[in-house]
Design a protein around this motif. Structure first.
Motif, mmCIF file in Angstrom:
data_model
loop_
_atom_site.group_PDB
_atom_site.id
_atom_site.type_symbol
_atom_site.label_atom_id
_atom_site.label_comp_id
_atom_site.label_asym_id
_atom_site.label_seq_id
_atom_site.Cartn_x
_atom_site.Cartn_y
_atom_site.Cartn_z
ATOM 1 N N LEU A 110 0.833 -1.209 0.000
ATOM 2 C CA LEU A 110 0.000 0.000 0.000
ATOM 3 C C LEU A 110 0.869 1.262 0.000
ATOM 4 O O LEU A 110 0.566 2.234 -0.705
ATOM 5 C CB LEU A 110 -0.942 -0.008 1.194
ATOM 6 C CG LEU A 110 -2.015 1.071 1.209
ATOM 7 C CD1 LEU A 110 -2.978 0.890 0.042
ATOM 8 C CD2 LEU A 110 -2.769 1.041 2.527
ATOM 9 N N ASP A 111 1.951 1.242 0.756
ATOM 10 C CA ASP A 111 2.878 2.387 0.777
ATOM 11 C C ASP A 111 3.498 2.608 -0.600
ATOM 12 O O ASP A 111 3.621 3.746 -1.059
ATOM 13 C CB ASP A 111 3.986 2.176 1.811
ATOM 14 C CG ASP A 111 3.478 2.213 3.241
ATOM 15 O OD1 ASP A 111 2.346 2.687 3.476
ATOM 16 O OD2 ASP A 111 4.223 1.744 4.134
ATOM 17 N N TRP A 112 3.887 1.505 -1.256
ATOM 18 C CA TRP A 112 4.469 1.623 -2.603
ATOM 19 C C TRP A 112 3.455 2.227 -3.566
ATOM 20 O O TRP A 112 3.782 3.122 -4.343
ATOM 21 C CB TRP A 112 4.935 0.259 -3.111
ATOM 22 C CG TRP A 112 5.572 0.344 -4.459
ATOM 23 C CD1 TRP A 112 6.890 0.558 -4.728
ATOM 24 C CD2 TRP A 112 4.915 0.276 -5.733
ATOM 25 N NE1 TRP A 112 7.102 0.622 -6.092
ATOM 26 C CE2 TRP A 112 5.897 0.448 -6.727
ATOM 27 C CE3 TRP A 112 3.593 0.090 -6.130
ATOM 28 C CZ2 TRP A 112 5.597 0.432 -8.082
ATOM 29 C CZ3 TRP A 112 3.304 0.076 -7.477
ATOM 30 C CH2 TRP A 112 4.293 0.246 -8.443
ATOM 31 N N VAL A 113 2.231 1.732 -3.519
ATOM 32 C CA VAL A 113 1.180 2.260 -4.401
ATOM 33 C C VAL A 113 0.992 3.746 -4.148
ATOM 34 O O VAL A 113 0.905 4.549 -5.087
ATOM 35 C CB VAL A 113 -0.149 1.488 -4.218
ATOM 36 C CG1 VAL A 113 -1.295 2.185 -4.920
ATOM 37 C CG2 VAL A 113 -0.005 0.058 -4.743
ATOM 38 N N VAL A 120 2.713 5.674 -12.162
ATOM 39 C CA VAL A 120 1.898 4.711 -12.899
ATOM 40 C C VAL A 120 0.885 5.442 -13.780
ATOM 41 O O VAL A 120 0.695 5.082 -14.951
ATOM 42 C CB VAL A 120 1.199 3.729 -11.928
ATOM 43 C CG1 VAL A 120 0.199 2.855 -12.660
ATOM 44 C CG2 VAL A 120 2.240 2.862 -11.210
ATOM 45 N N VAL A 121 0.253 6.461 -13.253
ATOM 46 C CA VAL A 121 -0.724 7.235 -14.035
ATOM 47 C C VAL A 121 -0.045 7.883 -15.234
ATOM 48 O O VAL A 121 -0.582 7.871 -16.350
ATOM 49 C CB VAL A 121 -1.443 8.284 -13.155
ATOM 50 C CG1 VAL A 121 -2.251 9.264 -13.996
ATOM 51 C CG2 VAL A 121 -2.331 7.587 -12.127
ATOM 52 N N LYS A 122 1.158 8.420 -15.056
ATOM 53 C CA LYS A 122 1.907 8.997 -16.182
ATOM 54 C C LYS A 122 2.189 7.931 -17.238
ATOM 55 O O LYS A 122 2.056 8.184 -18.436
ATOM 56 C CB LYS A 122 3.225 9.604 -15.693
ATOM 57 C CG LYS A 122 3.065 10.913 -14.956
ATOM 58 C CD LYS A 122 4.431 11.403 -14.466
ATOM 59 C CE LYS A 122 4.309 12.657 -13.657
ATOM 60 N NZ LYS A 122 5.620 13.097 -13.109
#
Length: 135
Positions: A110-113, A120-122
């Motif tokens: 969760l911390d990584w996300v 990731v969105v980019k």
């Protein structure tokens, strides 16, 4: 290489080989890594909670999905369900020792996300621009 009857039989699934379709660990993996399973386990990491508290903590979960996931994770031995005799009964959920152990790697994920969502969105936007369907 086996021949005859033995050739058609598969070896018993290793409970730790989630890449094997017969692995019983795959079911556990699906429960823990489901959209709601992970959030539910992490929401109980610091303290026990009642049903309504979990529902209010986890935005977007329906009462039906919350109930199903609590039932599944309780069956898996990750969550403990305590019922106090009262009218109506008071039900409190907490993590078992097994569930508490699991929250450490889940919190890391969760911390990584949280830290990498922008990247990731980019990447998604870059991919979508490069693979636009022809009009």
């Amino acid at each position: 290489m086996g021949v005859g009857i033995e050739a058609g039989r598969r070896a018993a699934a290793d409970p730790g080989d989630a890449f094997n379709s017969d692995c019983p660990g795959r079911e556990v993996f699906n429960h823990v890594c489901s959209r709601w399973g992970m959030l539910l386990l992490l929401s109980l990491r610091d303290r026990p909670a009642r049903f309504y508290e979990l529902r209010d903590t986890i935005g977007g979960i329906s009462e039906k999905m919350l109930s199903q996931n609590l039932r599944t994770l309780t069956r898996d031995g990750l969550i403990h369900r305590a019922v106090e005799p009262a009218t109506p009964p008071k039900v409190t959920y907490s993590l078992t020792e097994l569930g508490q152990e699991l929250t450490t790697p889940l919190q890391g994920l969760l911390d990584w996300v949280g830290a990498r969502t922008i990247d990731v969105v980019k990447a998604q936007r870059r991919h979508d621009r490069q693979h636009k369907p022809a009009s």
